[in-house]
Design an enzyme around this catalytic site. Structure first.
Site: not given
Ligand code: ZN
Length: 383
Positions: A95, A268, A306, A308, A311, A337
């Protein structure tokens, strides 16, 4: 053609203005609609670049104002530019510092060539205008530089909004003439507050100058939802369909869906990272406080199903414990996460547009998320 600035629309939704595209930059391609995590201080808080890549992040946002205040642009420049400095070799959008100057800095003096202000850190006097903002972004070596604009507060009277639009247009013209880093793109910013005709005038004047992309600014500054949507709708018509459009600082998933339906390509927001630091998890069915007592004995992952790292390996009870005792790992695991959820959400959006099911996804997400997104407007804008 895949040179920097090439933007190819790859799919368009029939029931709305939503579209998918690929934006080529000097550091790689970005698939839109895209969500950009915010790396305010040359770091997405608590995350390493490797973790960002693993979450599916394609492009980051950096803050000119903050890097100018600390460590100083010369430090970043002399150590190889922003990509090398922060160890991220993907695309970076910076920016211009305008938003921070108008929201964070003290003792502002606005002149025709820019703004003199005191740093919020040590009170040292700085000057930032179109020349300085473009020079800093060139020295940082970002892939997308934003023009220096004046972001008026909300609410703001018509006269002030009008003056800030004129200033934004003249500063954009000055930015357009400045030297750039190799392959650097420059995006202009549409201002105009809640005034439809001012937004249209600003957008039309910027398009005349021919920028690589266009952003909608002055949003997510505390205005109600209908004013935000109005600001998008008033700004878009003059913007060329073949250039990317970026909605600044907006990141609630329902807002992203609304904006994508209007034809916005880039977003963003600090929400996924900031909320993680507050102990809040984003899930498919909305968000919830992992710190809550209800999670004390909960052996389930932060979000069931999930994929990730967090998780796959840890329970809510453990993440809650870490957060409650102030262990750094708690914030890291929850940020991993939340970013994963945001990136997966954007993948779902792109897939739905490509497959012609965006309308269904939108209805379904609204039903799931609406009741769960009660945070105050403007909560997502980084200052
Ligand atoms: Zn997760």
């Amino acid at each position: 053609m895949t040179g920097p600035g090439t933007y190819t629309i790859t799919a368009a939704d029939r029931g709305s203005m939503a579209r998918c595209g690929v934006l080529h930059t000097a550091h790689g391609a970005v698939h839109t609609p895209v969500f950009m995590p915010v790396g305010t201080q040359a770091s997405v808080k608590a995350m390493s670049p490797r973790e960002l890549s693993e979450a599916g992040v394609e492009i980051l946002l950096g803050n000119t104002y903050h890097l100018d205040v600390r460590p100083g642009i010369d430090v970043v420049e002399k150590t190889g530019g922003l990509h090398r400095f922060m160890g991220w070799d993907g695309p970076i959008l910076t920016d211009s510092g305008g938003f921070q100057v108008f929201s964070l800095a003290a003792r502002r003096k606005i002149g025709p060539d820019g703004v003199e202000f005191s740093s919020h850190v040590d009170g040292r006097r700085h000057f930032l205008g179109p020349r300085e903002a473009m020079s800093i972004q060139r020295r940082l070596g970002s892939d997308i530089a934003m023009v220096f604009d004046e972001c008026p507060p909300y609410p703001c009277d018509r006269e002030y909004a009008c003056q800030s639009v004129e200033k934004t247009i003249s500063w954009a013209a000055s930015c357009a003439g400045q030297e750039r880093a190799p392959g650097q793109l420059v995006f202009a910013i549409v201002q105009g507050g809640a005034y439809a005709d001012l937004r249209r005038r600003c957008a039309a004047a910027l398009v005349e100058m021919g920028f690589d992309g266009y952003a909608i600014g002055g949003v997510s500054v505390g205005e109600p939802e209908d004013v935000l949507l109005g600001g998008i709708r008033d700004s878009l018509p003059p913007l060329p369909a073949e250039r990317p459009r970026y909605l600044m600082g907006v990141g609630r998933m329902t807002q992203i869906l609304e904006a994508v339906a209007e034809g916005i390509d880039m977003f963003d927001c600090v929400m996924p990272t900031r909320y993680a630091r507050n102990g809040t998890a984003f899930t498919r069915s909305g968000r919830y406080p992992v710190k809550a007592a209800a999670c004390r004995f909960d052996a389930r992952p932060v979000e069931e199903g999930c994929a990730c790292y967090t998780c796959a390996n840890f329970s809510r009870a453990y993440v809650r414990h870490l957060l409650n005792v102030g262990e750094i790992l708690g914030v890291r695991l929850l940020t991993i996460h939340n970013l994963h959820r945001y990136m997966e959400f954007m993948t779902e959006v792109r897939k739905a547009i490509a497959e012609g099911t965006f309308g269904d996804l939108r209805d379904e997400c609204f039903a799931r998320l609406r009741k769960n997104e009660e945070s105050p407007p403007g909560a997502g804008q980084e200052v």
